[in-house]
Scaffold this motif. Structure first.
Motif, PDB file in Angstrom:
ATOM      1  N   ALA A  27      20.652  29.961  51.754  1.00 17.28           N
ATOM      2  CA  ALA A  27      21.357  30.320  50.526  1.00 17.28           C
ATOM      3  C   ALA A  27      20.826  31.636  49.972  1.00 17.28           C
ATOM      4  O   ALA A  27      21.587  32.484  49.494  1.00 17.28           O
ATOM      5  CB  ALA A  27      21.202  29.203  49.492  1.00 17.28           C
ATOM      6  N   GLY A  28      19.500  31.824  50.054  1.00  9.72           N
ATOM      7  CA  GLY A  28      18.925  33.085  49.611  1.00  9.72           C
ATOM      8  C   GLY A  28      19.360  34.255  50.481  1.00  9.72           C
ATOM      9  O   GLY A  28      19.561  35.375  49.990  1.00  9.72           O
ATOM     10  N   PHE A  29      19.522  34.019  51.785  1.00  9.58           N
ATOM     11  CA  PHE A  29      20.011  35.069  52.681  1.00  9.58           C
ATOM     12  C   PHE A  29      21.398  35.535  52.268  1.00  9.58           C
ATOM     13  O   PHE A  29      21.672  36.741  52.206  1.00  9.58           O
ATOM     14  CB  PHE A  29      20.038  34.545  54.118  1.00  9.58           C
ATOM     15  N   TRP A  30      22.283  34.598  51.955  1.00 11.03           N
ATOM     16  CA  TRP A  30      23.647  34.982  51.565  1.00 11.03           C
ATOM     17  C   TRP A  30      23.672  35.578  50.164  1.00 11.03           C
ATOM     18  O   TRP A  30      24.569  36.362  49.833  1.00 11.03           O
ATOM     19  CB  TRP A  30      24.573  33.781  51.681  1.00 11.03           C
ATOM     20  N   ASP A  31      22.704  35.211  49.335  1.00 10.13           N
ATOM     21  CA  ASP A  31      22.557  35.885  48.040  1.00 10.13           C
ATOM     22  C   ASP A  31      22.221  37.354  48.251  1.00 10.13           C
ATOM     23  O   ASP A  31      22.763  38.246  47.577  1.00 10.13           O
ATOM     24  CB  ASP A  31      21.468  35.190  47.225  1.00 10.13           C
ATOM     25  N   LEU A  32      21.325  37.625  49.215  1.00 14.29           N
ATOM     26  CA  LEU A  32      20.916  38.997  49.494  1.00 14.29           C
ATOM     27  C   LEU A  32      22.068  39.834  50.022  1.00 14.29           C
ATOM     28  O   LEU A  32      22.192  41.020  49.698  1.00 14.29           O
ATOM     29  CB  LEU A  32      19.767  38.984  50.510  1.00 14.29           C
ATOM     30  N   THR A  33      22.920  39.248  50.847  1.00 11.13           N
ATOM     31  CA  THR A  33      23.992  39.998  51.504  1.00 11.13           C
ATOM     32  C   THR A  33      25.335  39.876  50.789  1.00 11.13           C
ATOM     33  O   THR A  33      26.350  40.315  51.333  1.00 11.13           O
ATOM     34  CB  THR A  33      24.155  39.504  52.953  1.00 11.13           C
ATOM     35  N   ALA A  34      25.344  39.329  49.590  1.00 14.83           N
ATOM     36  CA  ALA A  34      26.616  39.107  48.890  1.00 14.83           C
ATOM     37  C   ALA A  34      27.251  40.389  48.384  1.00 14.83           C
ATOM     38  O   ALA A  34      28.454  40.425  48.128  1.00 14.83           O
ATOM     39  CB  ALA A  34      26.415  38.135  47.726  1.00 14.83           C
ATOM     40  N   GLY A  35      26.463  41.448  48.219  1.00 18.36           N
ATOM     41  CA  GLY A  35      27.015  42.709  47.729  1.00 18.36           C
ATOM     42  C   GLY A  35      26.645  42.971  46.283  1.00 18.36           C
ATOM     43  O   GLY A  35      25.755  42.338  45.712  1.00 18.36           O
ATOM     44  N   ALA A 172      20.396  31.073  57.895  1.00 21.13           N
ATOM     45  CA  ALA A 172      21.696  31.608  57.487  1.00 21.13           C
ATOM     46  C   ALA A 172      22.821  30.673  57.896  1.00 21.13           C
ATOM     47  O   ALA A 172      23.770  30.433  57.138  1.00 21.13           O
ATOM     48  CB  ALA A 172      21.905  32.997  58.098  1.00 21.13           C
ATOM     49  N   PHE A 173      22.724  30.117  59.085  1.00 20.98           N
ATOM     50  CA  PHE A 173      23.730  29.177  59.587  1.00 20.98           C
ATOM     51  C   PHE A 173      23.783  27.925  58.722  1.00 20.98           C
ATOM     52  O   PHE A 173      24.864  27.511  58.250  1.00 20.98           O
ATOM     53  CB  PHE A 173      23.393  28.835  61.041  1.00 20.98           C
ATOM     54  N   GLY A 175      22.622  27.472  55.665  1.00 16.60           N
ATOM     55  CA  GLY A 175      23.029  27.796  54.302  1.00 16.60           C
ATOM     56  C   GLY A 175      24.521  27.980  54.175  1.00 16.60           C
ATOM     57  O   GLY A 175      25.152  27.481  53.233  1.00 16.60           O
ATOM     58  N   ALA A 176      25.134  28.689  55.128  1.00 13.68           N
ATOM     59  CA  ALA A 176      26.578  28.928  55.063  1.00 13.68           C
ATOM     60  C   ALA A 176      27.371  27.639  55.225  1.00 13.68           C
ATOM     61  O   ALA A 176      28.376  27.411  54.541  1.00 13.68           O
ATOM     62  CB  ALA A 176      26.981  29.941  56.132  1.00 13.68           C
ATOM     63  N   VAL A 177      26.937  26.768  56.145  1.00 17.96           N
ATOM     64  CA  VAL A 177      27.647  25.497  56.351  1.00 17.96           C
ATOM     65  C   VAL A 177      27.599  24.649  55.085  1.00 17.96           C
ATOM     66  O   VAL A 177      28.617  24.099  54.643  1.00 17.96           O
ATOM     67  CB  VAL A 177      27.036  24.734  57.548  1.00 17.96           C
ATOM     68  N   PHE A 178      26.430  24.533  54.485  1.00 22.08           N
ATOM     69  CA  PHE A 178      26.295  23.707  53.287  1.00 22.08           C
ATOM     70  C   PHE A 178      27.026  24.325  52.102  1.00 22.08           C
ATOM     71  O   PHE A 178      27.617  23.611  51.287  1.00 22.08           O
ATOM     72  CB  PHE A 178      24.819  23.499  52.959  1.00 22.08           C
ATOM     73  N   GLY A 201      30.102  33.104  62.035  1.00 24.78           N
ATOM     74  CA  GLY A 201      29.428  34.308  62.503  1.00 24.78           C
ATOM     75  C   GLY A 201      27.957  34.088  62.776  1.00 24.78           C
ATOM     76  O   GLY A 201      27.409  34.548  63.794  1.00 24.78           O
ATOM     77  N   SER A 202      27.283  33.369  61.892  1.00 24.04           N
ATOM     78  CA  SER A 202      25.859  33.098  62.094  1.00 24.04           C
ATOM     79  C   SER A 202      25.634  32.136  63.255  1.00 24.04           C
ATOM     80  O   SER A 202      24.598  32.207  63.933  1.00 24.04           O
ATOM     81  CB  SER A 202      25.231  32.550  60.810  1.00 24.04           C
ATOM     82  N   LEU A 203      26.583  31.250  63.513  1.00 23.57           N
ATOM     83  CA  LEU A 203      26.481  30.355  64.666  1.00 23.57           C
ATOM     84  C   LEU A 203      26.535  31.156  65.964  1.00 23.57           C
ATOM     85  O   LEU A 203      25.771  30.894  66.910  1.00 23.57           O
ATOM     86  CB  LEU A 203      27.599  29.321  64.630  1.00 23.57           C
ATOM     87  N   VAL A 204      27.419  32.155  66.027  1.00 25.78           N
ATOM     88  CA  VAL A 204      27.490  33.028  67.208  1.00 25.78           C
ATOM     89  C   VAL A 204      26.185  33.803  67.368  1.00 25.78           C
ATOM     90  O   VAL A 204      25.628  33.898  68.473  1.00 25.78           O
ATOM     91  CB  VAL A 204      28.688  33.992  67.096  1.00 25.78           C
ATOM     92  N   ALA A 205      25.663  34.349  66.262  1.00 25.70           N
ATOM     93  CA  ALA A 205      24.400  35.082  66.317  1.00 25.70           C
ATOM     94  C   ALA A 205      23.260  34.177  66.768  1.00 25.70           C
ATOM     95  O   ALA A 205      22.386  34.590  67.565  1.00 25.70           O
ATOM     96  CB  ALA A 205      24.078  35.680  64.948  1.00 25.70           C
ATOM     97  N   LEU A 206      23.256  32.946  66.304  1.00 22.85           N
ATOM     98  CA  LEU A 206      22.219  31.985  66.692  1.00 22.85           C
ATOM     99  C   LEU A 206      22.290  31.684  68.184  1.00 22.85           C
ATOM    100  O   LEU A 206      21.255  31.617  68.868  1.00 22.85           O
ATOM    101  CB  LEU A 206      22.394  30.703  65.877  1.00 22.85           C
ATOM    102  N   ALA A 207      23.497  31.525  68.719  1.00 26.07           N
ATOM    103  CA  ALA A 207      23.654  31.250  70.151  1.00 26.07           C
ATOM    104  C   ALA A 207      23.180  32.420  70.998  1.00 26.07           C
ATOM    105  O   ALA A 207      22.512  32.240  72.030  1.00 26.07           O
ATOM    106  CB  ALA A 207      25.120  30.935  70.449  1.00 26.07           C
ATOM    107  N   VAL A 208      23.493  33.644  70.565  1.00 26.31           N
ATOM    108  CA  VAL A 208      23.056  34.834  71.305  1.00 26.31           C
ATOM    109  C   VAL A 208      21.532  34.941  71.300  1.00 26.31           C
ATOM    110  O   VAL A 208      20.898  35.196  72.347  1.00 26.31           O
ATOM    111  CB  VAL A 208      23.695  36.097  70.703  1.00 26.31           C
TER     112      VAL A 208
END
Length: 376
Positions: A27-35, A172-173, A175-178, A201-208
């Motif tokens: 949740a804090g990660f998405w707070d940082l990247t929210a703009g 990030a994954f 937090g976004a799901v919840f 998007g974070s799920l794809v990044a996690l898999a990579v």
């Protein structure tokens, strides 16, 4: 035998912290990247409301980890905190700053103070899981052997960096799901899609990152790589992959409630896979479970204490999570925190300004949200 049991309990508690604490870090990660202030206003409103009831209780699992480590495996505790004191100290500072930032950014009256505390909360939510992951990577690659002195190489090697990035992507994954589910619960349909896209998007990044990690550990941490590609470790890796596919499918199908369960399954299976891959070592390949364990009498008492703690604490924490996910807990508004002036007209005070206006797709929460224009 008792040492192996305590080691399994330690791994389970680490998995619990990765899932529960990881959601808050995310949740804090998405707070940082929210703009900026306007673009990030709505996501940050949801993050504040979703986290407020339970954000601090997740550190209960971290306390369990420390107690089990220093009591059950004192050699492991001494080795890890001697060789990895720099990343662990940075993670501890991040924990403190993150808590202070989240707690203080709403009651502070000045806009500059709100922006400062919001930025501290968001940055600490990114750096704390990275340094914790880097420390785990140093352990997995065997660089924290007993007698090892602290050095940058112990936690800045390829495996450590990848584990740190994996930790950030995992949080990030989660937090976004919840948050996607919380957006539906708080009647914010515009944010459901917003966080669902970020979860995918974070799920794809996690898999990579997981694929790259397997490649790097083959040469940098061969014992863990062998454990992840054979036997029970491989089965858990496959389980994590299946849960990832299920989570992606549920997100596309907009089944928010069950996506939380499958997302937790991804993270829990991955953490358990790492622990199983290290068998029979606490630190590959220098410290086994038997060598790192404390005295048998201490282990027996520790097992009894853990049992009592689980009986007393687990139901309370479970009830708290259930109440929160079912919308039974609501944070106090700014007016309630500050204490509104009594209404001398003899009528009930009007609290409509602190609640969302459901007449449109975007409720007006400007009166209850801090200004985060400098965050992100």
């Amino acid at each position: 035998m008792i040492a192996d049991l305590i080691a399994v309990l330690l791994l389970l508690v680490v998995a619990a912290y990765a899932c529960a604490g990881g959601t808050d870090y995310g949740a804090g990660f998405w707070d940082l990247t929210a703009g900026g202030a306007e673009r990030g206003r709505r996501p940050r409103w949801l993050i504040d409301h979703a986290m407020a009831p339970v954000w601090e209780v997740n550190n209960v699992w971290l306390v369990f980890v420390f107690v089990i480590m220093w009591t059950g495996f004192p050699v492991l505790f001494q080795t890890v905190f001697s060789a990895m004191w720099v990343p662990l100290a940075l993670a501890a500072v991040g924990l403190v700053l993150r808590g202070a930032g989240f707690a203080l950014r709403k009651p502070v009256r000045r806009i500059a103070g709100r922006r400062l505390y919001g930025a501290v909360f968001a940055l600490a939510s990114l750096l704390t899981p990275f340094f914790l992951g880097a420390a785990v990577g140093g352990i997995a690659s065997g660089r924290a052997a007993p007698g090892t002195e602290a050095s940058a190489e112990a936690w800045s090697n390829p495996t450590s960096v990848l584990f740190g990035l994996l930790a950030v992507a995992t949080t990030a994954f989660l937090g976004a799901v919840f948050l996607a589910r919380d957006a539906d619960r708080f009647d914010a349909p515009d944010l459901v899609g917003y966080f669902r896209r970020r979860a995918l998007g974070s799920l794809v990044a996690l898999a990579v990152l997981a694929a790259v990690m397997l490649t790097v550990t083959r040469t940098d941490a061969p014992h863990v790589w062998h454990g992840l590609t054979h036997g029970a470790g491989l089965a858990l890796v496959v389980l994590a992959g299946v849960c990832s596919l299920v989570t992606g499918w549920l997100l596309v199908r907009r089944c928010g409630a069950w996506s939380r369960v499958s997302a937790v399954g991804v993270v829990a299976a991955a953490v358990l896979a790492w622990g199983v891959a290290q068998r029979p070592y606490l630190i590959p390949t220098s410290l086994t479970v038997a060598e790192g364990a404390g005295a048998p009498s201490a282990l027996r008492w520790l097992g009894l204490v853990i049992l009592v703690a689980v009986v007393l604490i687990a139901p309370a924490v479970g009830l708290l999570y259930w109440l929160d996910t079912h919308g039974e807990l609501e944070p106090l508004s700014d007016a309630e925190l500050r204490g509104t002036e009594p209404d001398h007209s003899g009528t009930e005070p009007d609290h409509s300004s602190t609640e969302p206006d459901h007449s449109s797709t975007e409720p007006d929460h400007s009166s209850t949200e801090p200004d985060h224009s400098s965050e992100g």
